[in-house]
Scaffold this active site. Structure first.
Site, mmCIF file in Angstrom:
data_model
loop_
_atom_site.group_PDB
_atom_site.id
_atom_site.type_symbol
_atom_site.label_atom_id
_atom_site.label_comp_id
_atom_site.label_asym_id
_atom_site.label_seq_id
_atom_site.Cartn_x
_atom_site.Cartn_y
_atom_site.Cartn_z
ATOM 1 N N GLN A 10 0.977 -1.279 -0.106
ATOM 2 C CA GLN A 10 -0.005 0.030 0.353
ATOM 3 C C GLN A 10 0.997 1.566 0.004
ATOM 4 O OE1 GLN A 10 -2.982 -1.017 2.586
ATOM 5 N NE2 GLN A 10 -4.086 1.816 2.362
ATOM 6 N N SER A 94 4.174 -6.432 2.725
ATOM 7 C CA SER A 94 2.710 -6.142 3.857
ATOM 8 C C SER A 94 1.294 -6.866 2.491
ATOM 9 C CB SER A 94 2.648 -4.876 3.813
ATOM 10 O OG SER A 94 0.735 -4.426 4.773
ATOM 11 N N LEU A 95 0.378 -6.453 2.177
ATOM 12 C CA LEU A 95 -0.662 -6.946 1.070
ATOM 13 C C LEU A 95 -0.022 -7.510 0.133
ATOM 14 C CD1 LEU A 95 -1.452 -5.320 -2.055
ATOM 15 C CD2 LEU A 95 -1.881 -3.131 -0.524
ATOM 16 N N ARG A 119 -9.370 -8.236 4.618
ATOM 17 C CA ARG A 119 -8.111 -7.501 5.420
ATOM 18 C C ARG A 119 -8.373 -5.969 5.271
ATOM 19 N NH1 ARG A 119 -2.829 -6.261 4.326
ATOM 20 N NH2 ARG A 119 -0.837 -6.800 5.508
ATOM 21 N N HIS A 203 0.072 -2.699 11.453
ATOM 22 C CA HIS A 203 1.168 -3.934 11.788
ATOM 23 C C HIS A 203 1.714 -3.733 13.184
ATOM 24 C CE1 HIS A 203 1.754 -5.012 8.138
ATOM 25 N NE2 HIS A 203 1.846 -4.443 7.289
ATOM 26 N N GLN A 252 1.642 -11.988 10.563
ATOM 27 C CA GLN A 252 2.059 -9.961 9.689
ATOM 28 C C GLN A 252 0.780 -9.085 10.254
ATOM 29 O OE1 GLN A 252 -0.105 -8.457 6.131
ATOM 30 N NE2 GLN A 252 1.528 -9.618 4.790
#
Length: 314
Positions: A10, A94-95, A119, A203, A252
């Site tokens: 992102q 991340s994503l 998510r 996170h 995560q």
């Protein structure tokens, strides 16, 4: 040449991304259509036409970035690039880890789109707007930022969210402690310590409700072993067991993205070339700052395809 494919996270989203790919390549267009069908809406219209504030919403940005990455992958595949044959590892920020796993066959495209929508919504809903914050700390080493977070955490939750390398570390947590940590980082000599325009403290341990939602979603979805190992964000080591991958994806949500260590692992284990697959060139820039021995290239537009295919296929 030993290759790893990386997939952006992102922040790389822009209105119009992937449109040229979809216009030029039917296989790319089919990816966007499948994502639209999986979500029951025309996400592709938002990706290509905006408005920007709608694309920036976490629940849209996450599946949108994945769609662009997988559209790029499908074009590469139809031109002879086979992940199992030509690529040694995949990783995503991340994503982007979901994009990497979709590319490697762990999740179907439709399931990946739905997982990322869940998510995004869960991460947005985990903390009321205004109660959390994130800040980028530029110019301090990891240990220095960790010390700052430890001091600020005496007043509330504050932790390292992304260790991006190259002197760029993102912290996350409750609003007041993160603001305090940013001030302390400036006093400790940070070149910059700026609050980020994000809607939730990603996170961080405040994302625990979202982690629970992802545990349930991942338990219900079909999973296969990836055709090449994925370097997991929270471990910075290769993983190829589908159930372990799911456990690490849950971790995560509240855990640190160990990107500096991931790139260093590549360099220390024979990888010499990183291709960033999808929107933007953020990961390529980070990699060059982490280890200058690595060659980098971004593949996200029609003009990138031929050069990448020629280089990969030799």
């Amino acid at each position: 040449m030993t290759i790893a494919f990386t997939f952006p996270g992102q922040g790389s989203q822009t209105v119009g991304m992937g449109k040229a790919l979809a216009d030029e390549f039917a296989e790319a267009r089919a990816v966007f259509e499948e994502v639209d069908d999986a979500l029951g809406e025309s996400l592709s219209a938002t990706i290509w036409d905006g408005p920007e504030e709608t694309l920036q919403l976490t629940a849209n940005a996450q599946p949108a970035l994945m769609a662009v990455s997988i559209a790029t992958m499908r074009v590469l595949e139809t031109r002879g690039v086979d992940l199992k044959t030509h690529v040694s590892y995949v990783a995503g920020h991340s994503l982007g880890e979901y994009s990497a796993l979709c590319a490697a066959g762990t999740f179907s495209l439709a399931d990946t789109a739905r997982l990322l929508r869940i998510r995004g919504n869960a991460m947005q809903a985990a903390v009321p707007v205004g109660e959390g914050a994130m800040a980028a700390i530029i110019g301090l080493e990891f240990d220095q930022v960790e010390a700052v977070c430890t001091e600020a955490a005496k007043t509330g939750l504050c932790q390292i969210a992304n260790d991006n390398g190259g002197g760029q570390i993102v912290i996350s947590g409750a609003k007041a402690p993160v603001e305090l940590a940013a001030r302390l980082a400036s006093e400790a000599g940070a070149k910059r310590a700026l609050l980020l325009p994000v809607s939730a403290p990603f996170h961080s341990a405040l994302m625990a409700p979202a982690a629970k939602a992802m545990e349930e979603a991942l338990a219900a979805v079909a999973k296969s072993a990836p055709v090449v190992p994925v370097i997991a964000n929270v471990r910075a080591l290769p993983v190829d067991d589908a159930d372990e991958i799911a456990r690490l994806l849950v971790e995560q949500v509240t855990g640190r993205v160990r990107w500096r260590e991931t790139v260093s692992w590549f360099a220390e284990n024979g990888v010499d070339t990183l291709y960033e697959v999808g929107a933007g060139k953020v990961l390529s820039g980070l990699a060059r700052r982490i280890d200058k021995s690595l060659a980098t290239a971004a593949i996200g537009a029609p003009g990138d395809i031929d050069a990448a295919v020629a280089a990969i296929l030799g």
